[in-house]
Scaffold this motif. Structure first.
Motif, PDB file in Angstrom:
ATOM      1  N   PRO A  67     -73.588 -18.629  25.718  1.00 36.05           N
ATOM      2  CA  PRO A  67     -73.474 -18.035  24.374  1.00 36.05           C
ATOM      3  C   PRO A  67     -74.825 -17.795  23.706  1.00 36.05           C
ATOM      4  O   PRO A  67     -75.018 -16.801  23.028  1.00 36.05           O
ATOM      5  N   THR A  68     -75.770 -18.732  23.922  1.00 36.24           N
ATOM      6  CA  THR A  68     -77.118 -18.561  23.364  1.00 36.24           C
ATOM      7  C   THR A  68     -78.033 -18.116  24.496  1.00 36.24           C
ATOM      8  O   THR A  68     -78.463 -18.918  25.328  1.00 36.24           O
ATOM      9  N   MET A  69     -78.340 -16.833  24.508  1.00 33.60           N
ATOM     10  CA  MET A  69     -79.075 -16.246  25.616  1.00 33.60           C
ATOM     11  C   MET A  69     -80.474 -15.847  25.148  1.00 33.60           C
ATOM     12  O   MET A  69     -80.629 -14.995  24.268  1.00 33.60           O
ATOM     13  N   ASN A  70     -81.483 -16.486  25.731  1.00 36.90           N
ATOM     14  CA  ASN A  70     -82.853 -16.132  25.383  1.00 36.90           C
ATOM     15  C   ASN A  70     -83.263 -14.843  26.106  1.00 36.90           C
ATOM     16  O   ASN A  70     -82.514 -14.286  26.907  1.00 36.90           O
ATOM     17  N   MET A  71     -84.479 -14.405  25.829  1.00 39.14           N
ATOM     18  CA  MET A  71     -84.909 -13.107  26.347  1.00 39.14           C
ATOM     19  C   MET A  71     -85.053 -13.119  27.866  1.00 39.14           C
ATOM     20  O   MET A  71     -84.713 -12.126  28.530  1.00 39.14           O
ATOM     21  N   LYS A  72     -85.533 -14.200  28.458  1.00 40.00           N
ATOM     22  CA  LYS A  72     -85.681 -14.254  29.920  1.00 40.00           C
ATOM     23  C   LYS A  72     -84.325 -14.153  30.613  1.00 40.00           C
ATOM     24  O   LYS A  72     -84.161 -13.416  31.589  1.00 40.00           O
ATOM     25  N   ARG A  73     -83.379 -14.920  30.110  1.00 44.10           N
ATOM     26  CA  ARG A  73     -82.040 -14.885  30.691  1.00 44.10           C
ATOM     27  C   ARG A  73     -81.406 -13.512  30.503  1.00 44.10           C
ATOM     28  O   ARG A  73     -80.716 -12.994  31.387  1.00 44.10           O
ATOM     29  N   LEU A  74     -81.642 -12.904  29.359  1.00 46.67           N
ATOM     30  CA  LEU A  74     -81.082 -11.584  29.088  1.00 46.67           C
ATOM     31  C   LEU A  74     -81.629 -10.539  30.052  1.00 46.67           C
ATOM     32  O   LEU A  74     -80.890  -9.669  30.545  1.00 46.67           O
ATOM     33  N   VAL A  75     -82.925 -10.605  30.362  1.00 48.94           N
ATOM     34  CA  VAL A  75     -83.522  -9.672  31.322  1.00 48.94           C
ATOM     35  C   VAL A  75     -82.905  -9.856  32.702  1.00 48.94           C
ATOM     36  O   VAL A  75     -82.620  -8.878  33.413  1.00 48.94           O
ATOM     37  N   MET A  76     -82.641 -11.093  33.078  1.00 50.66           N
ATOM     38  CA  MET A  76     -82.036 -11.348  34.385  1.00 50.66           C
ATOM     39  C   MET A  76     -80.616 -10.785  34.455  1.00 50.66           C
ATOM     40  O   MET A  76     -80.219 -10.177  35.457  1.00 50.66           O
ATOM     41  N   VAL A  77     -79.833 -10.970  33.393  1.00 49.70           N
ATOM     42  CA  VAL A  77     -78.454 -10.452  33.380  1.00 49.70           C
ATOM     43  C   VAL A  77     -78.461  -8.931  33.363  1.00 49.70           C
ATOM     44  O   VAL A  77     -77.649  -8.278  34.046  1.00 49.70           O
ATOM     45  N   ILE A  83     -76.868 -11.412  20.624  1.00 51.07           N
ATOM     46  CA  ILE A  83     -76.638  -9.989  20.347  1.00 51.07           C
ATOM     47  C   ILE A  83     -77.902  -9.345  19.792  1.00 51.07           C
ATOM     48  O   ILE A  83     -78.244  -8.208  20.150  1.00 51.07           O
ATOM     49  N   GLU A  84     -78.617 -10.051  18.929  1.00 44.56           N
ATOM     50  CA  GLU A  84     -79.851  -9.483  18.373  1.00 44.56           C
ATOM     51  C   GLU A  84     -80.941  -9.372  19.435  1.00 44.56           C
ATOM     52  O   GLU A  84     -81.774  -8.470  19.368  1.00 44.56           O
ATOM     53  N   ASN A  85     -80.940 -10.260  20.415  1.00 44.67           N
ATOM     54  CA  ASN A  85     -81.900 -10.134  21.510  1.00 44.67           C
ATOM     55  C   ASN A  85     -81.639  -8.874  22.333  1.00 44.67           C
ATOM     56  O   ASN A  85     -82.582  -8.255  22.844  1.00 44.67           O
ATOM     57  N   CYS A  86     -80.372  -8.501  22.473  1.00 44.39           N
ATOM     58  CA  CYS A  86     -80.058  -7.227  23.154  1.00 44.39           C
ATOM     59  C   CYS A  86     -80.655  -6.055  22.395  1.00 44.39           C
ATOM     60  O   CYS A  86     -81.202  -5.116  22.994  1.00 44.39           O
ATOM     61  N   MET A  87     -80.549  -6.085  21.074  1.00 48.44           N
ATOM     62  CA  MET A  87     -81.117  -5.008  20.263  1.00 48.44           C
ATOM     63  C   MET A  87     -82.640  -4.992  20.355  1.00 48.44           C
ATOM     64  O   MET A  87     -83.258  -3.922  20.452  1.00 48.44           O
TER      65      MET A  87
END
Length: 753
Positions: free
Chosen positions: A240-250, A362-366
């Motif tokens: 649920p809490t996804m930081n920027m590194k994890r978001l790039v991997m996904v 969600i804001e990290n996606c933006m």
């Protein structure tokens, strides 16, 4: 008995109708969608954008493509060939004779309908002598004349003609199929099936993207693979809490980058040499992570390409081509990830027991979308979005003298200070920087909170549907140059304003309390002064009984005051006496009621107009199809032209939750109104929300505006309202009307007496 007969078109006449319709269905829409637009207009558009966007990667690629591409010429040739076939078929159809014509014996004999039998016989005699075969006439025409004469003179033949349209009686009903017989021949079945598949599955869906979505069930409305959507949903629920590194991997694990799912993705033999080299230059990128699909080669390659793009690293030509492919896919994939996060949030709020993604995810996606478009890492300065700005130049901006850290700070400087700070740039480079800075958008955001479809639209009750109408007005930064009195809002300043409001709230309340106490004390002092003055006057009068000057003055003053008081008392008595009359009382009560009714009617009219305006906005939004082409984004390293789009939503930043779903505003050219709706909390109290506007292309232009929500208790339903006192039957209603009529007549008689 008349029979029925089905037959194919062996002559091929009716087949031309079918073929003409089929070719028209393909050629007409294909021309609308595929005909190349005016190349001169595109060249003029690119020329107008050259001063600002000339250094952008997408501009250089588009300019080269427009000069070298021969695709427009091939499209024109193919479409013109299709139109030639269509016109030829249309001409062929126009020359075909009509096989089925209504039989009219009067036309055969060249007579008008309804003539007498004598005239029919006379005309038949003349024409039969003319067309008789023995006298060199046409035998077929002679037979037609004989049939027409028989149809008009013989009663049985005339009855058949009037009933069935044929003197010989009913004919066999023939149903023709507009296909030649060779199409249904068993020998040609495979060839016909191949042609149909090519036409309906390959050629026809090309001009219509929505047909491609219906045919291909593995893609969504954003042209995202369903497997990718399921992948995003799995990891956003898992983390649920996804930081920027994890978001790039996904993000880079999407199946769009897998050659097995997408033919556009390519795995090159040189990847085994170049990708490890880039990994060593980047440093720690979680290469040793064995969790699938992050450990797959396609995911690792896409991750490396994305990180090298954000770091603005130079790569080889082969890697650069693959990098452009990955960058083009990222904005749509991030939008799909935001949609997935919103769906999980809605499921968690409606069902309960599910873990909703945090607001930071969600804001990290933006934020990642902004980073991809601008080719910048998260911690980098927004000033690096401008041309000719490098890392070593930032020390001039963040010095103690200027303290410029954002684009808004740079705009707010005076022209002389700005030029002095950017003295490391030449005149041409400085002019280019100012042109780019002036083209960057600045959004003025206004909010209005209402509860539509309610009696009191400004009163927010527990559980009501709250509508926040946000008006967005786009301006250019060039309009804000040298306006130091009105600094441009940023995300940081807005957040500070929210905190400042929360801190100063108690001080403001204390000020009001102090003002109220001061007003009350003043009133008390004024009321105490009047009786003291009267007592002093009486005391002075008692002290001077001999009629001294002072005593006379005081006595005269007291007399004057008494006279004034008596005059006032008499006036008030007269006014009270006049008020006691029933007619004046009724007039005053009527005036008060009229003013109250006018105020209520005015409020109702305002609410009604606001409701009608909101309904009209909804209807316009449903009926109007606005173009998503707004303004091109200045992006130095993005390989495709990107339009300015925005995300608008309401969030509770304290609880890290979404209050309203993000609205992707794609039609903001000058002014746009957006309605954000959300249910009010079920508990009464004061709530502090934030209206957040984020760009999907620019860094440092986000805005946060506080939204204070005061929730009251819902009004109780009235059980004994007059509108619910309905008679049970019509007889009771009639009896009540009769009794009212009798009472009115008795009152009239008493008045007459």
């Amino acid at each position: 008995m008349a029979g029925q007969q089905f037959q194919y078109d062996d002559s091929g006449n009716t087949f031309f109708y079918f073929l003409t319709s089929f070719v028209g269905l393909i050629v007409i829409p294909a021309t609308y969608y595929l005909w190349p637009r005016d190349q001169n207009a595109e060249q003029l558009r690119l020329k107008s954008l050259r001063r600002v966007h000339g250094r952008c990667l997408w501009y250089r690629l588009r300019h080269m493509k427009s000069q070298q591409s021969i695709v427009p010429t091939l499209k024109k040739a193919a479409l013109l060939f299709g139109w030639a076939i269509f016109l030829f078929l249309a001409y062929k159809v126009s020359k075909l004779d009509r096989e089925y014509q209504e039989y009219n014996p009067y036309e055969v004999l060249h007579l008008e309908a309804g003539v007498s039998i004598a005239e029919i016989k006379k005309q038949y005699r003349v024409l039969s002598l003319k067309h008789h075969p023995d006298k060199g006439g046409d035998e077929a025409m002679f037979m037609k004349l004989a049939k027409a004469y028989s149809a008009l003179t013989n009663e049985e033949a005339r009855d058949n003609w009037e009933k069935y349209g044929n003197p010989d009686g009913p004919r066999v009903t023939s149903f023709g199929i507009a296909l030649p017989a060779w199409i249904v021949d068993q020998k040609n079945s495979m060839l016909v099936l191949l042609v149909y598949g090519l036409a309906f599955m390959v050629i026809l869906p090309k001009p219509f993207p929505f047909i491609n979505i219906l045919i291909n069930p593995i893609i969504t409305s954003l042209f995202i693979l369903i497997n990718t959507t399921q992948l995003f949903m799995h990891f956003m629920y898992k983390t649920p809490t996804m930081n920027m590194k994890r978001l790039v991997m996904v993000l880079t694990a999407a199946f769009e980058f897998d050659p097995r799912s997408n033919k556009e993705a390519i795995i090159r033999p040189t990847d085994n040499i170049e990708v490890p080299q880039l990994i060593r230059e980047l440093g720690n990128i979680n290469v040793k992570k064995k969790e699938p699909p992050f450990c797959y080669p396609y995911s690792l390659k896409a991750r490396v390409l994305l990180l090298t793009h954000l770091a603005r690293m130079d790569v080889s030509e082969n890697i650069e081509e693959d990098q452009r492919f990955v960058m083009k896919k990222c904005p749509a994939l991030l939008q799909e990830m935001i949609n997935v996060g919103c769906q999980l949030t809605m499921m968690a709020t409606s069902r309960g027991g599910l873990r909703a993604p945090r607001l930071t995810s969600i804001e990290n996606c933006m934020k990642l979308s902004q980073m991809v478009v601008q080719g910048l890492q998260e911690a980098k300065s927004p000033l690096l979005q401008l041309p000719h700005f490098e890392e070593e130049h930032l020390r001039y901006c963040i010095s103690k003298k200027y303290k410029v850290r954002t684009l808004q700070d740079l705009v707010s400087l005076k022209d002389s200070d700005r030029r002095n700070m950017l003295r490391f740039l030449g005149e041409e480079k400085y002019d280019e920087v100012m042109a780019v800075l002036g083209s960057i958008p600045y959004i003025n955001m206004e909010t209005k909170l209402q509860v539509l479809d309610d009696e009191d639209s400004n009163n927010v009750t527990a559980g009501s549907i709250v509508t926040v109408t946000v008006t967005l007005r786009r301006k250019r930064m060039s309009e804000m140059f040298e306006k130091e009195d009105a600094p441009l809002p940023t995300e940081e300043t807005n957040a500070e304003e929210v905190q400042g409001d929360a801190k100063n709230k108690k001080v403001w309340q204390n000020k009001n309390k102090g003002a109220k106490k001061a007003a009350k004390s003043k009133k008390k002092k004024l009321t105490k002064k009047k009786p003291v003055t009267q007592q002093q006057a009486k005391g002075d009068k008692a002290k001077h009984p001999n009629g001294n000057v002072a005593g006379n003055d005081v006595a005269s003053a007291s007399k004057m005051e008494e006279d004034d008081l008596s005059d006032k008392g008499s006036e008030s008595d007269e006014a009270e006496g006049n008020k006691d009359s029933p007619s004046e009382r009724d007039e005053e009560s009527d005036k008060q009621s009229d003013t109250e009714v006018d105020e209520i009617a005015g409020d109702d009219e305002e609410e009604w107009e606001a409701l009608q305006q909101s309904i009209q906005r909804r209807e316009r939004a449903l009926l109007e199809t606005k173009s998503k082409v707004t303004h091109p984004v200045y992006s130095l390293y993005f390989p495709e032209e990107k339009q300015e789009w925005w995300w608008l939503y309401i969030a509770d930043r304290k609880e890290q939750t979404l209050v309203s779903m993000p609205n992707h505003v794609c039609t903001l050219k000058d002014t746009e109104e957006v309605e954000l709706k959300f249910p009010a909390p079920s508990k009464t109290g004061n709530y502090q929300y934030s209206v957040i506007l984020r760009s999907d292309s620019f860094m440092g232009l986000d805005q946060i505006k506080p939204l204070k929500l005061e929730v009251h208790e819902a009004k109780a339903m009235m059980d004994n309202h007059p509108q619910w006192d309905i008679p049970e039957t019509e007889e009771e209603e009639d009896d009540q009307e009769d009794s009212d009529g009798i009472e009115e007549s008795e009152e009239d008689e008493e008045d007459n007496d």
